[in-house]
Design a protein around this motif. Sequence first.
Motif, PDB file in Angstrom:
ATOM      1  N   SER A   1       0.891  -1.126  -0.035  1.00  0.00           N
ATOM      2  CA  SER A   1      -0.037   0.016   0.000  1.00  0.00           C
ATOM      3  C   SER A   1       1.117   1.389   0.032  1.00  0.00           C
ATOM      4  N   LYS A   4       2.171   2.100  -3.383  1.00  0.00           N
ATOM      5  CA  LYS A   4       1.105   2.638  -4.164  1.00  0.00           C
ATOM      6  C   LYS A   4       0.719   4.051  -3.865  1.00  0.00           C
ATOM      7  N   CYS A   5       0.968   4.545  -2.737  1.00  0.00           N
ATOM      8  CA  CYS A   5       1.012   5.914  -2.251  1.00  0.00           C
ATOM      9  C   CYS A   5       2.045   6.712  -2.937  1.00  0.00           C
ATOM     10  N   ARG A  51      -4.906   4.909  -7.692  1.00  0.00           N
ATOM     11  CA  ARG A  51      -5.762   5.026  -6.428  1.00  0.00           C
ATOM     12  C   ARG A  51      -6.618   3.709  -6.482  1.00  0.00           C
ATOM     13  N   ALA A  54      -4.111   1.020  -5.517  1.00  0.00           N
ATOM     14  CA  ALA A  54      -3.840   0.808  -4.315  1.00  0.00           C
ATOM     15  C   ALA A  54      -5.008   0.498  -3.234  1.00  0.00           C
ATOM     16  N   ASN A  55      -6.265   1.037  -3.418  1.00  0.00           N
ATOM     17  CA  ASN A  55      -7.266   0.584  -2.763  1.00  0.00           C
ATOM     18  C   ASN A  55      -7.398  -0.953  -2.929  1.00  0.00           C
ATOM     19  N   VAL A  78      -4.973   7.280   0.784  1.00  0.00           N
ATOM     20  CA  VAL A  78      -5.037   7.033  -0.589  1.00  0.00           C
ATOM     21  C   VAL A  78      -5.640   7.933  -1.285  1.00  0.00           C
ATOM     22  N   THR A  82      -4.617  11.369  -3.628  1.00  0.00           N
ATOM     23  CA  THR A  82      -5.187  11.562  -4.987  1.00  0.00           C
ATOM     24  C   THR A  82      -5.693  12.859  -5.322  1.00  0.00           C
TER      25      THR A  82
END
Length: 103
Positions: A1, A4-5, A51, A54-55, A78, A82
């Motif tokens: 995660s 992804k951020c 996003r 990531a989610n 996240v 975004t």
Amino acid sequence: SLSKCNNIRVIGLMCIAKMTYDEEVLEDSFAKMKKAKEETEKCRVAIRNIRKDANESIKKLKNDGASEDEIKVGEAEVQKLTDAYIIKIDQLAELKEKDIMTV
């Protein structure tokens, strides 16, 4: 995660850099405006796709024992990133449009 951020940050910064670089390639104001709008939309889509990824990664953490609260906190973080980069991109696009129109 967390990766992804970081991807949201990297893509946001890359999009901002690309929007400032490509202006000189185009000749007339109409083409410049069109190109700026296209690049702005590409950046928004790229950030939204990250996003989504990531989610999805955060939701998979539920199988690893993450609580619903932890998942909601992760998704909120996240979304905050975004939103921040979409705002930066929109602000830059607005400045770019003003710059193109004053030339």
